[in-house]
Design an enzyme around this catalytic site. Structure first.
Site, short mmCIF file in Angstrom:
data_model
loop_
_atom_site.label_atom_id
_atom_site.label_comp_id
_atom_site.label_asym_id
_atom_site.label_seq_id
_atom_site.Cartn_x
_atom_site.Cartn_y
_atom_site.Cartn_z
N GLY A 73 7.69 -29.92 28.85
CA GLY A 73 9.09 -30.05 28.41
C GLY A 73 9.74 -28.76 27.97
O GLY A 73 10.57 -28.77 27.05
N CYS A 144 12.32 -28.02 37.24
CA CYS A 144 11.47 -28.69 36.24
C CYS A 144 11.64 -30.20 36.34
O CYS A 144 12.74 -30.71 36.27
CB CYS A 144 11.83 -28.24 34.84
SG CYS A 144 10.81 -29.10 33.63
N GLY A 261 -2.12 -25.46 44.03
CA GLY A 261 -3.54 -25.81 44.17
C GLY A 261 -4.44 -24.70 44.67
O GLY A 261 -5.55 -24.98 45.13
#
Ligand code: RRO
Length: 318
Positions: A73, A144, A261
């Site tokens: 956040g 985001c 990843g």
């Protein structure tokens, strides 16, 4: 194995994903070693907003199969404390150009990642950063998945182009747009960022995801994460990242920073082979903070293309 990126000469093509390596905290943990053997060729800050933010209530993390869901956040100290406190602290670690050092400056280039709730807020962020010689480039976070800023612009090519072109003129520094993967047409958004004046794009941010509380009322659907939902990163998203990076690199002319990843030099090689200029390491650095240095070393030595075929796969007859 130096790489040219938006006018910067980087020692190698491996950087960090924003928010996945806190260099100031790492200095406390690893001391001088961090400065002597900094793992990244450029350092990207956690997203900075104009005002300080506390971030989401806990829990903020959930371990998924082969991945991590975060709902952090955007906690940060705000632009002005970042400039006053963090820029000098980063300087002590050798991150950020030293004023007046010129072309011989050995410091690690600093890329500051910013997010604003409006074009005006973004303009102010870019203008203040533009005055700071320590900062080499800016990355605009339009991706985001955790906070509803009303600025879901990263998912809509028209809005994205409008915002990028509205703020482009506020900085002379290279402007990187960090794209969201949570939209129907990521290459269209990349093209919009390019048309808006971006010097580079970076992708992928985390994939929107959630987790239910392990101990919940029978039949209930209470969420685990304090923020309700979050974003998935780690090896689980690697094939998605490869597909999106390949599609974007085929569509735009500006350089692409690929991530998602990456755990090994072979994974980094894959992203470079589909057209990325730089590769960022994120979640894997939480497990091994030095992994990026190893990846850079192995890339320089040359890794075979593709993932090594594991014994388990051969045994299964697949
Ligand atoms: O702070 C976060 O929760 C966060 C951000 Br700003 C982002 O860009 N991506 C992400 O997964 N988490």
């Amino acid at each position: 194995m130096s790489v040219e990126f938006c006018g910067l000469t980087l020692a190698h093509p491996v950087i960090n994903g924003s928010g996945t390596f806190d260099a100031i905290a790492a200095r406390r943990a690893f001391g001088e070693q961090l400065r002597e053997r900094f793992p990244f060729a450029a350092y990207v800050s956690k997203t900075i907003t104009l005002e300080p933010r506390a971030g989401n209530p806990p829990p903020r993390l959930w371990e998924a199969p082969a991945g991590l869901i975060n709902s952090i956040g955007l906690p940060n100290k705000g632009l002005y404390d970042y400039v006053r406190e963090d820029l000098p602290a980063l300087g002590e670690i050798g991150i950020g150009a030293r004023p007046g050092a010129g072309g011989t400056d050995p410091s690690v280039p600093l890329i500051t990642n910013v997010m604003g709730a409006s074009a005006e807020e973004l303009a102010q962020l870019l203008e203040v950063c533009n005055e700071r010689t320590e900062i080499a480039a800016l990355e605009l976070n339009v991706s985001c998945p955790n906070v509803k800023t009303g600025l879901d612009i990263g998912a809509d090519p028209r809005q994205l182009e409008a915002v990028v072109s509205a703020v482009r003129g506020r900085t002379d520094k290279p402007l990187i747009v960090k794209l969201t993967p949570n939209t129907a047409d990521v290459p269209d958004c990349a093209l919009a960022a390019e048309h808006g004046g971006a010097d580079a794009v970076s992708l992928i941010n985390t994939l929107r995801a959630t987790a239910l509380a392990p101990r919940r009322s029978p039949g209930g659907s209470e969420r685990w994460l304090g923020g309700g939902s979050g974003g998935l990163s780690g090896p689980a998203i690697r094939p998605v990242a490869l597909a999106q990076v390949a599609a974007v690199a085929a569509r735009v002319k500006i350089p692409v920073i690929g991530m998602g990843g990456v755990q090994s030099a072979a994974h980094a090689r894959d992203l470079l082979d589909v057209g990325a200029t730089l590769v960022a390491v994120g979640t894997e650095s939480f497990r091994d903070p030095t992994v990026a240095a190893r990846i850079a070393r192995e890339l320089a030595r040359g890794v075979p293309a593709g993932e090594p075929i594991g014994a388990a796969r051969e045994d299964s007859g697949a």
